[in-house]
Enzyme design. Structure first.
Site, mmCIF file in Angstrom:
data_model
loop_
_atom_site.group_PDB
_atom_site.id
_atom_site.type_symbol
_atom_site.label_atom_id
_atom_site.label_comp_id
_atom_site.label_asym_id
_atom_site.label_seq_id
_atom_site.Cartn_x
_atom_site.Cartn_y
_atom_site.Cartn_z
ATOM 1 C CG ASP A 9 -3.577 7.290 -0.318
ATOM 2 O OD1 ASP A 9 -4.642 7.080 0.320
ATOM 3 O OD2 ASP A 9 -2.687 6.534 -0.705
ATOM 4 C CG ASP A 110 -0.993 5.299 2.047
ATOM 5 O OD1 ASP A 110 -1.773 5.309 2.917
ATOM 6 O OD2 ASP A 110 -0.950 5.203 0.853
ATOM 7 C CD GLU A 111 -5.161 7.529 3.137
ATOM 8 O OE1 GLU A 111 -6.322 8.474 3.529
ATOM 9 O OE2 GLU A 111 -5.286 6.325 3.317
HETATM 10 N N1 DCP Z 1 -2.953 -2.053 3.474
HETATM 11 C C1 DCP Z 1 -2.912 -3.360 3.983
HETATM 12 N N2 DCP Z 1 -3.867 -3.861 4.011
HETATM 13 C C2 DCP Z 1 -5.133 -3.430 3.484
HETATM 14 C C3 DCP Z 1 -4.997 -2.049 2.819
HETATM 15 C C4 DCP Z 1 -3.864 -1.548 2.868
HETATM 16 O O1 DCP Z 1 -2.025 -3.911 4.771
HETATM 17 N N3 DCP Z 1 -6.439 -4.019 3.251
HETATM 18 C C5 DCP Z 1 -1.419 -1.311 3.530
HETATM 19 C C6 DCP Z 1 -0.643 -1.509 2.506
HETATM 20 C C7 DCP Z 1 -0.942 -0.235 1.367
HETATM 21 C C8 DCP Z 1 -1.073 0.667 2.561
HETATM 22 O O2 DCP Z 1 -1.683 0.056 3.543
HETATM 23 O O3 DCP Z 1 0.217 -0.197 0.584
HETATM 24 C C9 DCP Z 1 -1.774 1.982 1.919
HETATM 25 O O4 DCP Z 1 -2.963 1.508 1.584
HETATM 26 P P1 DCP Z 1 -3.922 2.204 0.616
HETATM 27 O O5 DCP Z 1 -5.202 1.980 0.570
HETATM 28 O O6 DCP Z 1 -3.351 3.843 0.512
HETATM 29 O O7 DCP Z 1 -3.359 1.478 -0.745
HETATM 30 P P2 DCP Z 1 -2.166 1.791 -1.504
HETATM 31 O O8 DCP Z 1 -1.124 2.940 -1.233
HETATM 32 O O9 DCP Z 1 -1.176 0.310 -1.634
HETATM 33 O O10 DCP Z 1 -2.507 1.961 -2.958
HETATM 34 P P3 DCP Z 1 -3.152 3.297 -3.709
HETATM 35 O O11 DCP Z 1 -2.352 3.719 -4.632
HETATM 36 O O12 DCP Z 1 -4.628 2.776 -4.029
HETATM 37 O O13 DCP Z 1 -3.216 4.331 -2.616
HETATM 38 MG MG MG Z 2 -2.021 4.788 -0.805
HETATM 39 MG MG MG Z 3 -3.994 5.249 1.882
#
Ligand code: DCP
Ligand code: MG
Ligand code: MG
Length: 363
Positions: A9, A110-111
């Site tokens: 992730d 992203d996963e």
């Molecule tokens: N995303 C979004 N709305 C949300 C959750 C996520 O648009 N409610 C988008 C933005 C994030 C991406 O999806 O960058 C990936 O989600 P993640 O849950 O993996 O969160 P992040 O990568 O941003 O943070 P982390 O470091 O906690 O994984």
């Molecule tokens: Mg993420």
């Molecule tokens: Mg994610």
């Protein structure tokens, strides 16, 4: 041979890409916002970097609230197309470390999961080297960090990757699975949402360990056969689901117009409930479970938007469909100001209900 699965992730993905593109953002709070048609005043936080998170900013929070928490944060609009291109290159890197073409599964922008059983010969020490190599390749080629989880199945790998963030690598050897899971609160079990968490707490089940020890038949009587069985297995660290490329298969959906264009919760949710009932009836007739849920809204100006969720296991449960659809519908209400004209609920990634392993085969 014991399977070895990696889950990757990316760290604060959209905000990390923005930081990379503009190094002057590095030490500032960066908030990536999904603006609605109300412009900068509406909209919700898509994600934020860790400086912003320290100030209490969270995904899905209204941008206005984020601004109130940290007025000197940098607010940027989502550039989805651009992030998709970065994602595609990262997925190629991940794919290259998987056992073969088929042992790869992207689960969001992203996963992804990759199976490396053959590449590491079932050896968890070698698996750790591969995990480090994955991190190295992504950092070198894309200048981005990620968190990696390694375990004997997808469930454990997924939970391991979120154990240490950002830039983590967590390896759960098969013999440590129980020790890893047992003390965690039930809400940490991948696949448990608010509704299930509350039900479990009411039953006096607070930790994953307590859930694993709970009477299976009692869980089935409360949650139904599929879900009850899944809860017992997952809490015990058992997950037989294969790493497989997601392909869009068949879908079952229903759409209908509201009596009048509206933003009234009651009207929208009562129609949504009818649609959910119909969809569940059809999945029942065809004896299929589903893994993805899509909600569609057509606004009064005929603009159509959709949101989708992929569940971590196939279900045929009305409660889960309702809960998932409701969450997305609330997001739509939050992100928009316009009246709704039509709404739709659709399920996909269908699986035939036959041939499922029963709980008693693993006990
Ligand atoms: N995303 C979004 N709305 C949300 C959750 C996520 O648009 N409610 C988008 C933005 C994030 C991406 O999806 O960058 C990936 O989600 P993640 O849950 O993996 O969160 P992040 O990568 O941003 O943070 P982390 O470091 O906690 O994984
Ligand atoms: Mg993420
Ligand atoms: Mg994610």
């Amino acid at each position: 041979m014991e399977r070895v699965i990696i889950h990757v992730d990316m760290d604060y993905f959209y905000a990390a890409i923005e930081e990379r593109e503009n190094p002057s953002l590095k030490d500032k709070a960066v908030v990536v916002c999904m603006y609605s048609n109300r412009g900068e005043e509406g909209g919700a936080v898509s994600t934020s970097n860790y400086v912003a998170r320290k100030a209490g900013i969270r995904s899905a929070m209204p941008c206005r609230q984020a601004k109130a928490l940290k007025s000197d944060a940098v607010f940027l609009p989502v550039r989805k197309q651009f992030y998709e291109e970065v994602s595609a290159r990262i997925m190629d890197i991940l794919h290259s470390h998987a056992d073969n073409e088929e042992s790869f599964e992207r689960i969001s922008i992203d996963e992804a999961f990759l199976e490396i059983t053959q590449n590491c010969g079932g050896d968890f020490e070698k698996a750790k080297d591969i995990g480090m190599q994955v991190k190295h390749d992504i950092l070198e080629q894309e200048k981005l960090t990620c968190s990696v989880g390694i375990g004997p199945n997808k469930l454990i790998a997924k939970m391991a990757s979120s154990f240490k963030k950002p830039d983590g690598l967590t390896l759960i050897d098969p013999k440590d699975v129980t020790a890893f899971l047992s003390p965690l609160p039930v809400k940490k079990l991948w696949g448990i949402g608010k509704v299930t968490e509350e039900k479990l707490l009411q039953m006096g089940i607070e930790t994953i360990g307590q859930l694993a020890d709970f009477d299976a038949l009692e869980l089935i009587s409360v949650f139904g056969k599929n879900r009850g069985t899944w809860l017992k297995k997952a809490a015990s660290g058992i997950d037989e689901s294969p790493v497989t490329e997601r392909t869009v298969t068949d879908q079952i959906g229903r759409m209908a117009s509201l009596k009048e264009d509206t933003r009234d919760d009651d009207m929208i949710f009562s129609l949504m409930r009818e649609l959910v009932d119909d969809v569940i009836k059809k999945t029942g007739e065809r004896k299929v479970s589903f893994r993805s849920v899509t909600v569609t809204v057509i606004f009064s100006n005929f603009r159509m938007t959709t949101k989708s969720r992929t569940l971590n296991h196939a279900v045929s449960d009305k409660g889960i469909l309702h809960e998932t659809a409701r969450e997305m519908m609330l997001q739509f209400l939050h992100e928009s100001t316009m009246n709704f004209r039509r709404i739709g609920v659709r399920v996909g990634n269908l699986q035939q209900n036959t041939g499922q392993k029963s709980l008693f085969e693993f006990m």
